[in-house]
Design a protein around this motif. Sequence first.
Motif, PDB file in Angstrom:
ATOM      1  N   SER A 127      65.163  -5.846 -65.271  1.00 36.58           N
ATOM      2  CA  SER A 127      63.986  -6.592 -65.707  1.00 36.58           C
ATOM      3  C   SER A 127      62.718  -6.023 -65.079  1.00 36.58           C
ATOM      4  O   SER A 127      61.676  -5.915 -65.735  1.00 36.58           O
ATOM      5  N   GLY A 128      62.790  -5.659 -63.807  1.00 38.45           N
ATOM      6  CA  GLY A 128      61.630  -5.087 -63.134  1.00 38.45           C
ATOM      7  C   GLY A 128      61.209  -3.757 -63.715  1.00 38.45           C
ATOM      8  O   GLY A 128      60.017  -3.476 -63.877  1.00 38.45           O
ATOM      9  N   VAL A 129      62.191  -2.921 -64.046  1.00 38.71           N
ATOM     10  CA  VAL A 129      61.872  -1.617 -64.645  1.00 38.71           C
ATOM     11  C   VAL A 129      61.200  -1.806 -66.003  1.00 38.71           C
ATOM     12  O   VAL A 129      60.172  -1.186 -66.303  1.00 38.71           O
ATOM     13  N   VAL A 130      61.785  -2.677 -66.824  1.00 35.57           N
ATOM     14  CA  VAL A 130      61.247  -2.895 -68.167  1.00 35.57           C
ATOM     15  C   VAL A 130      59.897  -3.609 -68.118  1.00 35.57           C
ATOM     16  O   VAL A 130      58.938  -3.216 -68.793  1.00 35.57           O
ATOM     17  N   GLY A 131      59.817  -4.674 -67.315  1.00 33.70           N
ATOM     18  CA  GLY A 131      58.604  -5.477 -67.284  1.00 33.70           C
ATOM     19  C   GLY A 131      57.460  -4.833 -66.529  1.00 33.70           C
ATOM     20  O   GLY A 131      56.328  -4.776 -67.033  1.00 33.70           O
ATOM     21  N   PHE A 132      57.742  -4.347 -65.320  1.00 34.89           N
ATOM     22  CA  PHE A 132      56.673  -3.794 -64.483  1.00 34.89           C
ATOM     23  C   PHE A 132      56.367  -2.336 -64.785  1.00 34.89           C
ATOM     24  O   PHE A 132      55.210  -1.962 -64.972  1.00 34.89           O
ATOM     25  N   VAL A 133      57.395  -1.496 -64.808  1.00 32.34           N
ATOM     26  CA  VAL A 133      57.137  -0.059 -64.944  1.00 32.34           C
ATOM     27  C   VAL A 133      56.679   0.263 -66.367  1.00 32.34           C
ATOM     28  O   VAL A 133      55.614   0.844 -66.574  1.00 32.34           O
ATOM     29  N   PHE A 134      57.465  -0.134 -67.359  1.00 31.21           N
ATOM     30  CA  PHE A 134      57.078   0.163 -68.744  1.00 31.21           C
ATOM     31  C   PHE A 134      55.981  -0.779 -69.234  1.00 31.21           C
ATOM     32  O   PHE A 134      54.904  -0.341 -69.657  1.00 31.21           O
ATOM     33  N   GLY A 135      56.255  -2.079 -69.186  1.00 32.30           N
ATOM     34  CA  GLY A 135      55.331  -3.049 -69.770  1.00 32.30           C
ATOM     35  C   GLY A 135      53.969  -3.068 -69.111  1.00 32.30           C
ATOM     36  O   GLY A 135      52.934  -2.988 -69.790  1.00 32.30           O
ATOM     37  N   ASP A 136      53.944  -3.173 -67.798  1.00 33.14           N
ATOM     38  CA  ASP A 136      52.655  -3.301 -67.114  1.00 33.14           C
ATOM     39  C   ASP A 136      51.868  -2.004 -67.089  1.00 33.14           C
ATOM     40  O   ASP A 136      50.638  -2.020 -67.096  1.00 33.14           O
ATOM     41  N   LEU A 137      52.552  -0.870 -67.046  1.00 35.30           N
ATOM     42  CA  LEU A 137      51.822   0.400 -67.108  1.00 35.30           C
ATOM     43  C   LEU A 137      51.085   0.502 -68.434  1.00 35.30           C
ATOM     44  O   LEU A 137      49.910   0.896 -68.477  1.00 35.30           O
ATOM     45  N   CYS A 138      51.757   0.115 -69.515  1.00 35.35           N
ATOM     46  CA  CYS A 138      51.098   0.118 -70.831  1.00 35.35           C
ATOM     47  C   CYS A 138      49.953  -0.886 -70.863  1.00 35.35           C
ATOM     48  O   CYS A 138      48.851  -0.582 -71.354  1.00 35.35           O
ATOM     49  N   LEU A 139      50.196  -2.088 -70.341  1.00 38.33           N
ATOM     50  CA  LEU A 139      49.175  -3.130 -70.379  1.00 38.33           C
ATOM     51  C   LEU A 139      47.942  -2.743 -69.580  1.00 38.33           C
ATOM     52  O   LEU A 139      46.807  -2.943 -70.031  1.00 38.33           O
ATOM     53  N   PHE A 140      48.133  -2.177 -68.402  1.00 36.93           N
ATOM     54  CA  PHE A 140      46.993  -1.852 -67.550  1.00 36.93           C
ATOM     55  C   PHE A 140      46.169  -0.714 -68.133  1.00 36.93           C
ATOM     56  O   PHE A 140      44.954  -0.655 -67.950  1.00 36.93           O
ATOM     57  N   LYS A 141      46.826   0.204 -68.821  1.00 37.43           N
ATOM     58  CA  LYS A 141      46.079   1.240 -69.523  1.00 37.43           C
ATOM     59  C   LYS A 141      45.295   0.617 -70.671  1.00 37.43           C
ATOM     60  O   LYS A 141      44.151   1.004 -70.940  1.00 37.43           O
ATOM     61  N   ALA A 142      45.886  -0.388 -71.316  1.00 37.95           N
ATOM     62  CA  ALA A 142      45.176  -1.098 -72.388  1.00 37.95           C
ATOM     63  C   ALA A 142      43.962  -1.833 -71.843  1.00 37.95           C
ATOM     64  O   ALA A 142      42.912  -1.884 -72.498  1.00 37.95           O
ATOM     65  N   PHE A 143      44.082  -2.427 -70.649  1.00 43.24           N
ATOM     66  CA  PHE A 143      42.937  -3.087 -70.020  1.00 43.24           C
ATOM     67  C   PHE A 143      41.746  -2.134 -69.952  1.00 43.24           C
ATOM     68  O   PHE A 143      40.605  -2.503 -70.221  1.00 43.24           O
ATOM     69  N   ILE A 144      42.032  -0.881 -69.565  1.00 43.62           N
ATOM     70  CA  ILE A 144      40.964   0.102 -69.404  1.00 43.62           C
ATOM     71  C   ILE A 144      40.362   0.489 -70.755  1.00 43.62           C
ATOM     72  O   ILE A 144      39.153   0.659 -70.890  1.00 43.62           O
ATOM     73  N   LEU A 145      41.206   0.597 -71.778  1.00 40.91           N
ATOM     74  CA  LEU A 145      40.748   1.085 -73.081  1.00 40.91           C
ATOM     75  C   LEU A 145      40.076   0.017 -73.940  1.00 40.91           C
ATOM     76  O   LEU A 145      39.081   0.302 -74.618  1.00 40.91           O
ATOM     77  N   VAL A 146      40.625  -1.197 -73.950  1.00 40.95           N
ATOM     78  CA  VAL A 146      40.091  -2.226 -74.854  1.00 40.95           C
ATOM     79  C   VAL A 146      39.658  -3.499 -74.137  1.00 40.95           C
ATOM     80  O   VAL A 146      39.189  -4.439 -74.780  1.00 40.95           O
ATOM     81  N   GLY A 147      39.804  -3.550 -72.799  1.00 41.83           N
ATOM     82  CA  GLY A 147      39.359  -4.724 -72.066  1.00 41.83           C
ATOM     83  C   GLY A 147      40.429  -5.795 -71.956  1.00 41.83           C
ATOM     84  O   GLY A 147      41.462  -5.768 -72.624  1.00 41.83           O
ATOM     85  N   ALA A 148      40.143  -6.776 -71.093  1.00 40.38           N
ATOM     86  CA  ALA A 148      41.124  -7.818 -70.800  1.00 40.38           C
ATOM     87  C   ALA A 148      41.329  -8.767 -71.975  1.00 40.38           C
ATOM     88  O   ALA A 148      42.453  -9.193 -72.246  1.00 40.38           O
ATOM     89  N   ARG A 149      40.253  -9.123 -72.689  1.00 37.97           N
ATOM     90  CA  ARG A 149      40.373 -10.149 -73.722  1.00 37.97           C
ATOM     91  C   ARG A 149      41.272  -9.704 -74.868  1.00 37.97           C
ATOM     92  O   ARG A 149      42.209 -10.408 -75.254  1.00 37.97           O
ATOM     93  N   VAL A 150      41.011  -8.530 -75.435  1.00 44.29           N
ATOM     94  CA  VAL A 150      41.833  -8.043 -76.547  1.00 44.29           C
ATOM     95  C   VAL A 150      43.258  -7.769 -76.076  1.00 44.29           C
ATOM     96  O   VAL A 150      44.231  -8.081 -76.771  1.00 44.29           O
TER      97      VAL A 150
END
Length: 302
Positions: free
Chosen positions: A78-101
Amino acid sequence: MPVASIPSGELAALGAATCWTASSLAFTAAGRRIGALSLNLIRLALGFALLTALCWIRRGLPLPTDAAPSAWGWLLLSGVVGFVFGDLCLFKAFILVGARVSMLVMALAPPIAAVLAWLWLDEGLGAVGVAGMALTLGGIAWVVLERNDGEGGRRRADPSGVALAFCGAVGQAVGLVLSKLGMKDYDPFAASQIRVIAGVAGFVIIISAVKWWGRVLDGLRDRTGMRLSATGAVLGPFLGVGFSLVAIQRTQTGVAATLMSTSPVLIIPAVILIHREAVSRRAILGALVAVAGVAVLWMRHS
């Protein structure tokens, strides 16, 4: 389900949504200063230190040495899927499109979990479930496809950022299912430790492979970036994740997921007040429709 357990689980879910709303804003600002990869390792390391201190005080055990081997297996995955894959993608998205979107697209996590349950566990969605998914997707598309460049022109959100946020939603959905399989009656914050251990190990491997340690050291020297990272670590991998596991343990997963998916609504006043971001009526309506769709999807069993 005992009646007494319902308020604590629902309150924990709302607490998780609130924490994730605030942490997404902190992590968006931190990621733009120190980079998504460095931020993920730093915030997980800080979160692990906080979880260790809490478990030592609450349980008398600084590490989850009492967890069953099966719990370790499911929670590490769960940690690998949620944190490593999921959160890495999400945090890059934060940078590209912001927190709201990004957080709005993350409202897809509960419907994705429903699809996974349908595919893996043969749980039919039914007409109401399909309607809920359509409503959620419609609300998200309504906002993501909005164009506005501030000068009367029209501009779409960065498609790559939206795609990364979607991958983050997939990671969260799968991670949530795996967490429930591994946790059962085990302490939620100790379970969070196991997930964070997997996350830290995963990012250490990635950072070593891409030779990013110099950037990590630069991030550690950025005082503003570290303050933002520390704030996000307290609210995200420490309190937010802990509350989310308490929620799925003490109430129905669907109810918890519905309440935790309110972040797109909670974040609207935050970006208006903190970042002075102009939020259109369309964005507000889309967020409300998306969360309403999640509610329809998960409440179909109530």
